[in-house]
Design a protein around this motif. Structure first.
Motif, short mmCIF file in Angstrom:
data_model
loop_
_atom_site.label_atom_id
_atom_site.label_comp_id
_atom_site.label_asym_id
_atom_site.label_seq_id
_atom_site.Cartn_x
_atom_site.Cartn_y
_atom_site.Cartn_z
N SER A 1 21.16 -86.82 -27.62
CA SER A 1 20.00 -86.99 -26.74
C SER A 1 18.76 -87.40 -27.53
CB SER A 1 19.73 -85.69 -25.98
OG SER A 1 20.81 -85.38 -25.13
N VAL A 2 18.54 -86.77 -28.67
CA VAL A 2 17.39 -87.13 -29.51
C VAL A 2 17.56 -88.56 -30.03
CG1 VAL A 2 16.20 -86.63 -31.69
CG2 VAL A 2 16.82 -84.76 -30.14
N ALA A 3 18.76 -88.89 -30.48
CA ALA A 3 18.99 -90.22 -31.05
C ALA A 3 18.80 -91.34 -30.02
CB ALA A 3 20.39 -90.30 -31.66
N SER B 1 24.66 -92.21 -30.64
CA SER B 1 24.20 -91.24 -29.64
C SER B 1 25.06 -91.29 -28.39
CB SER B 1 22.74 -91.49 -29.27
OG SER B 1 22.59 -92.70 -28.56
N SER C 1 22.83 -82.43 -28.05
CA SER C 1 21.42 -82.41 -28.46
C SER C 1 21.10 -83.55 -29.43
CB SER C 1 21.07 -81.08 -29.11
OG SER C 1 21.23 -80.02 -28.19
N ALA C 2 21.93 -83.72 -30.44
CA ALA C 2 21.70 -84.80 -31.41
C ALA C 2 21.79 -86.16 -30.73
CB ALA C 2 22.71 -84.71 -32.56
N THR D 1 26.88 -78.16 -28.10
CA THR D 1 25.41 -78.21 -28.05
C THR D 1 24.86 -79.15 -29.11
OG1 THR D 1 25.29 -75.97 -27.15
CG2 THR D 1 23.31 -76.81 -28.22
N SER E 1 25.35 -75.51 -23.03
CA SER E 1 24.45 -76.66 -22.95
C SER E 1 24.59 -77.42 -21.63
CB SER E 1 24.68 -77.61 -24.13
OG SER E 1 26.00 -78.09 -24.11
N ILE F 1 16.82 -91.27 -27.44
CA ILE F 1 15.38 -91.37 -27.18
C ILE F 1 14.72 -92.20 -28.28
CG2 ILE F 1 13.22 -90.06 -27.10
CD1 ILE F 1 14.87 -87.84 -25.62
N VAL F 2 15.08 -91.94 -29.53
CA VAL F 2 14.54 -92.71 -30.66
C VAL F 2 14.95 -94.18 -30.52
CG1 VAL F 2 14.72 -93.07 -33.16
CG2 VAL F 2 14.43 -90.75 -32.24
N SER G 1 21.61 -95.91 -33.92
CA SER G 1 21.22 -94.68 -33.22
C SER G 1 21.71 -94.73 -31.78
CB SER G 1 19.70 -94.51 -33.23
OG SER G 1 19.24 -94.25 -34.53
#
Length: 138
Positions: A123-125, A78, A120-121, A116, A97, A127-128, A74
């Motif tokens: 950024s989420v990954a 990411s 976005s993907a 975007t 974005s 964080i996880v 991840s």
């Protein structure tokens, strides 16, 4: 064994992304949006450093093999996604974005969506991945 392999993967990809960020910096003035090109350059270099940091602290993370694999990949994917999204934004001149660095530019709806989605993907990954690494350190 898996921890050693994943730590090495993080270091290898961190070095590759750092190099890509440096090369990206050489081409900044050639992009449709040079300011976004600079953002992509900085992101590539900084994202490479994040992967180095994760790789160096990896031996300290106590995670099950599956969670360790998820956290490492991840993080890797990411960091590439965010850098590549910003690079495409510089090349295509998108701004949805990234409204500050993209001010005065606009791309086609498909290009805006692609950038975007990548940012976005990514950024989420990350964080996880960061949450999982923190868990492994605790």
């Amino acid at each position: 064994m898996l921890a050693d392999t994943l730590g090495r993967e993080l270091l290898i990809h961190g070095t590759l992304l750092f190099l890509l960020g440096l090369l990206n910096g050489v081409a900044v003035q050639g992009f449709r949006n040079p300011r976004m090109g600079l953002s992509a350059h900085l992101a590539g270099v900084q994202n490479g450093l994040v992967l180095w940091a994760f790789g160096l602290l990896w031996p300290q993370c106590a995670l099950s093999p599956g969670v360790a694999w998820l956290a490492a990949w991840s993080a890797i994917l990411s960091m590439y996604a965010i850098w590549f999204g910003l690079l495409l934004a510089a090349i295509w001149g998108t701004s949805r974005s990234t409204p500050i660095a993209g001010a005065g530019h606009a791309g086609s709806p498909g290009r805006e969506l692609t950038v975007t989605a990548l940012i976005s993907a990514g950024s989420v990954a990350i964080i996880v991945a960061t949450g999982l690494v923190l868990y492994g350190l605790l």
